[in-house]
Design an enzyme around this catalytic site. Structure first.
Site, mmCIF file in Angstrom:
data_model
loop_
_atom_site.group_PDB
_atom_site.id
_atom_site.type_symbol
_atom_site.label_atom_id
_atom_site.label_comp_id
_atom_site.label_asym_id
_atom_site.label_seq_id
_atom_site.Cartn_x
_atom_site.Cartn_y
_atom_site.Cartn_z
ATOM 1 N N SER A 80 -21.805 -48.393 -37.881
ATOM 2 C CA SER A 80 -21.264 -48.824 -39.176
ATOM 3 C C SER A 80 -21.756 -47.854 -40.242
ATOM 4 O O SER A 80 -22.827 -47.241 -40.095
ATOM 5 C CB SER A 80 -21.778 -50.227 -39.510
ATOM 6 O OG SER A 80 -21.524 -50.538 -40.868
ATOM 7 N N TYR B 207 -28.835 -56.074 -40.881
ATOM 8 C CA TYR B 207 -27.577 -55.592 -40.288
ATOM 9 C C TYR B 207 -27.544 -54.056 -40.319
ATOM 10 O O TYR B 207 -27.316 -53.409 -39.292
ATOM 11 C CB TYR B 207 -26.364 -56.180 -41.018
ATOM 12 C CG TYR B 207 -25.065 -55.615 -40.475
ATOM 13 C CD1 TYR B 207 -24.633 -55.949 -39.190
ATOM 14 C CD2 TYR B 207 -24.303 -54.708 -41.210
ATOM 15 C CE1 TYR B 207 -23.467 -55.400 -38.659
ATOM 16 C CE2 TYR B 207 -23.133 -54.158 -40.688
ATOM 17 C CZ TYR B 207 -22.722 -54.508 -39.414
ATOM 18 O OH TYR B 207 -21.580 -53.960 -38.885
HETATM 19 P P1 NDP Z 1 -15.115 -59.495 -35.057
HETATM 20 O O1 NDP Z 1 -15.967 -60.618 -35.539
HETATM 21 O O2 NDP Z 1 -13.640 -59.619 -35.225
HETATM 22 O O3 NDP Z 1 -15.434 -59.196 -33.514
HETATM 23 C C1 NDP Z 1 -16.750 -59.238 -33.024
HETATM 24 C C2 NDP Z 1 -16.712 -59.337 -31.514
HETATM 25 O O4 NDP Z 1 -18.058 -59.335 -31.027
HETATM 26 C C3 NDP Z 1 -16.043 -60.599 -31.017
HETATM 27 O O5 NDP Z 1 -15.175 -60.284 -29.968
HETATM 28 C C4 NDP Z 1 -17.212 -61.458 -30.513
HETATM 29 O O6 NDP Z 1 -16.787 -62.206 -29.379
HETATM 30 C C5 NDP Z 1 -18.197 -60.371 -30.078
HETATM 31 N N1 NDP Z 1 -19.569 -60.867 -30.011
HETATM 32 C C6 NDP Z 1 -20.361 -61.286 -31.025
HETATM 33 N N2 NDP Z 1 -21.538 -61.693 -30.535
HETATM 34 C C7 NDP Z 1 -21.491 -61.538 -29.186
HETATM 35 C C8 NDP Z 1 -22.396 -61.781 -28.129
HETATM 36 N N3 NDP Z 1 -23.624 -62.282 -28.338
HETATM 37 N N4 NDP Z 1 -22.010 -61.504 -26.858
HETATM 38 C C9 NDP Z 1 -20.788 -60.996 -26.630
HETATM 39 N N5 NDP Z 1 -19.882 -60.735 -27.584
HETATM 40 C C10 NDP Z 1 -20.245 -61.016 -28.848
HETATM 41 O O7 NDP Z 1 -15.644 -58.194 -35.818
HETATM 42 P P2 NDP Z 1 -15.258 -56.651 -35.681
HETATM 43 O O8 NDP Z 1 -14.186 -56.412 -34.715
HETATM 44 O O9 NDP Z 1 -15.099 -56.158 -37.065
HETATM 45 O O10 NDP Z 1 -16.649 -56.091 -35.146
HETATM 46 C C11 NDP Z 1 -16.771 -55.256 -34.016
HETATM 47 C C12 NDP Z 1 -17.922 -54.304 -34.247
HETATM 48 O O11 NDP Z 1 -17.635 -53.489 -35.359
HETATM 49 C C13 NDP Z 1 -19.250 -54.974 -34.562
HETATM 50 O O12 NDP Z 1 -20.283 -54.275 -33.883
HETATM 51 C C14 NDP Z 1 -19.404 -54.785 -36.077
HETATM 52 O O13 NDP Z 1 -20.749 -54.751 -36.473
HETATM 53 C C15 NDP Z 1 -18.733 -53.449 -36.242
HETATM 54 N N6 NDP Z 1 -18.257 -53.119 -37.567
HETATM 55 C C16 NDP Z 1 -17.405 -53.961 -38.251
HETATM 56 C C17 NDP Z 1 -16.944 -53.615 -39.515
HETATM 57 C C18 NDP Z 1 -16.077 -54.514 -40.329
HETATM 58 O O14 NDP Z 1 -16.108 -54.405 -41.581
HETATM 59 N N7 NDP Z 1 -15.281 -55.385 -39.725
HETATM 60 C C19 NDP Z 1 -17.285 -52.316 -40.109
HETATM 61 C C20 NDP Z 1 -18.196 -51.534 -39.305
HETATM 62 C C21 NDP Z 1 -18.621 -51.913 -38.093
HETATM 63 P P3 NDP Z 1 -17.212 -63.716 -29.029
HETATM 64 O O15 NDP Z 1 -17.410 -64.427 -30.338
HETATM 65 O O16 NDP Z 1 -16.066 -64.224 -28.222
HETATM 66 O O17 NDP Z 1 -18.451 -63.552 -28.228
HETATM 67 C C1 8X3 Z 2 -19.586 -53.479 -41.741
HETATM 68 C C2 8X3 Z 2 -19.360 -52.620 -42.941
HETATM 69 O O1 8X3 Z 2 -20.116 -52.147 -45.305
HETATM 70 O O2 8X3 Z 2 -19.753 -54.480 -44.687
HETATM 71 O O3 8X3 Z 2 -20.317 -52.807 -40.800
HETATM 72 O O4 8X3 Z 2 -21.666 -53.302 -43.862
HETATM 73 S S1 8X3 Z 2 -20.274 -53.159 -44.245
#
Ligand code: NDP
Ligand code: 8X3
Length: 258
Positions: free
Chosen positions: A143, A156
């Site tokens: 991120s 985070y």
């Molecule tokens: P979502 O919440 O849409 O997806 C997150 C996914 O992670 C879900 O499929 C969830 O599945 C899974 N997950 C969470 N905890 C667990 C666990 N303990 N075991 C297995 N699976 C888990 O968010 P995003 O798609 O946005 O996030 C994906 C990645 O991108 C993350 O690492 C996030 O930090 C990162 N990210 C997101 C940004 C944003 O602004 N959206 C920006 C930068 C990075 P389930 O609940 O079914 O387990």
């Molecule tokens: C998620 C992006 O800027 O909300 O990783 O932390 S931010």
């Protein structure tokens, strides 16, 4: 990427039930890859398998924080899915946006368990296959919060800084092998991420994106596809992706302390 075929690939995705992981599954399946889709919500995985086809997709409900569960899923992969060529360490979450002094310690621990230990559990379990096959690619989803500080980003952001440095250190350790490592570092993206961060408060999450044109999950899936389809002699170390509407800001200066 018209000529791209992923027919020789077996791609293991964590967090495939939503957001980036789900979009990766849909896009990579359309290029012919076999997929192993994981996440905690089995029903969501089942729906995705029905949508994409059971021949091409193996599913396993798995919590990345559980070392034994991760190891069992990998040990029990069906023959056709055993030779994982790409691991996408995508599962992750932010919990809360409070200042450190007002945070719940359990939230901090859950972010560390998921975003750090989850990545370690999956990487450690899959790397031996990649080494044995002399073939592999690990894509971590970091991120911008791993590089830039903001109030409320405390643990985070620190977990994502870990993921960034771990990715670079993996590259150092895997020198001499053809195994590639990339850390993709997105900015503001509209997925379930903020609903989770705000503990189910969908209204608050929606407000965050109001008046913006954020990254969408498909944008990150296309970035992942672009990385995987680079020729074997190219390793993309890091990619930082922001929406055009997001940028940097001035340092905060407290003028009351003088
Ligand atoms: P979502 O919440 O849409 O997806 C997150 C996914 O992670 C879900 O499929 C969830 O599945 C899974 N997950 C969470 N905890 C667990 C666990 N303990 N075991 C297995 N699976 C888990 O968010 P995003 O798609 O946005 O996030 C994906 C990645 O991108 C993350 O690492 C996030 O930090 C990162 N990210 C997101 C940004 C944003 O602004 N959206 C920006 C930068 C990075 P389930 O609940 O079914 O387990
Ligand atoms: C998620 C992006 O800027 O909300 O990783 O932390 S931010």
């Amino acid at each position: 990427m018209n000529n791209t075929s992923l027919k020789n690939h077996v791609i293991f995705i964590t967090g495939a039930t939503s957001g980036f992981g789900k979009a990766c599954a849909e896009l990579l399946a359309s290029y012919g890859a076999k997929l192993i889709l994981t996440g905690r919500r089995y029903e969501k995985l089942k729906e995705l398998q029905q949508q994409l086809g059971a021949e091409q997709v193996h599913i396993a409900a798995m919590d990345v924080t559980q070392q034994d569960a991760v190891q069992n899923v990998i040990s029990d992969l069906p023959e056709d899915f055993k030779n994982v060529t790409v691991l996408i360490n995508n599962a992750g979450l932010a919990l809360g946006l409070n200042l450190a002094q007002n945070c719940d310690l359990n939230d901090w621990q859950q972010m560390i368990d998921t975003n750090i230990k989850g990545v370690l559990n999956c990487t450690h379990a899959i790397l031996p296959t990649m080494i044995e096959n002399n073939n592999g690619y690990i894509i971590n989803i970091g991120s911008i919060a791993g590089s830039y500080s903001y109030p409320g980003g405390n643990v985070y952001g620190a977990t994502k800084a870990f993921v960034k440095q771990f990715s670079l250190n993996l590259r150092a350790d895997l020198f001499g092998t053809p195994i590639r490592i990339t850390n993709i570092e997105p900015g503001l993206a509209e997925t379930e991420f903020s609903v989770v961060r705000f503990k189910g408060d969908a209204e608050k999450a929606k407000k965050l994106y109001e008046g913006t044109v954020p990254i969408i999950a498909q944008d990150i899936a296309e970035t992942v596809l672009w990385c995987i389809s680079r020729p074997p002699h190219i390793n993309i170390n890091r990619i930082e992706v922001m929406p055009t509407c997001q940028s940097f800001s001035m340092f905060a200066i407290d003028r009351t302390l003088s």
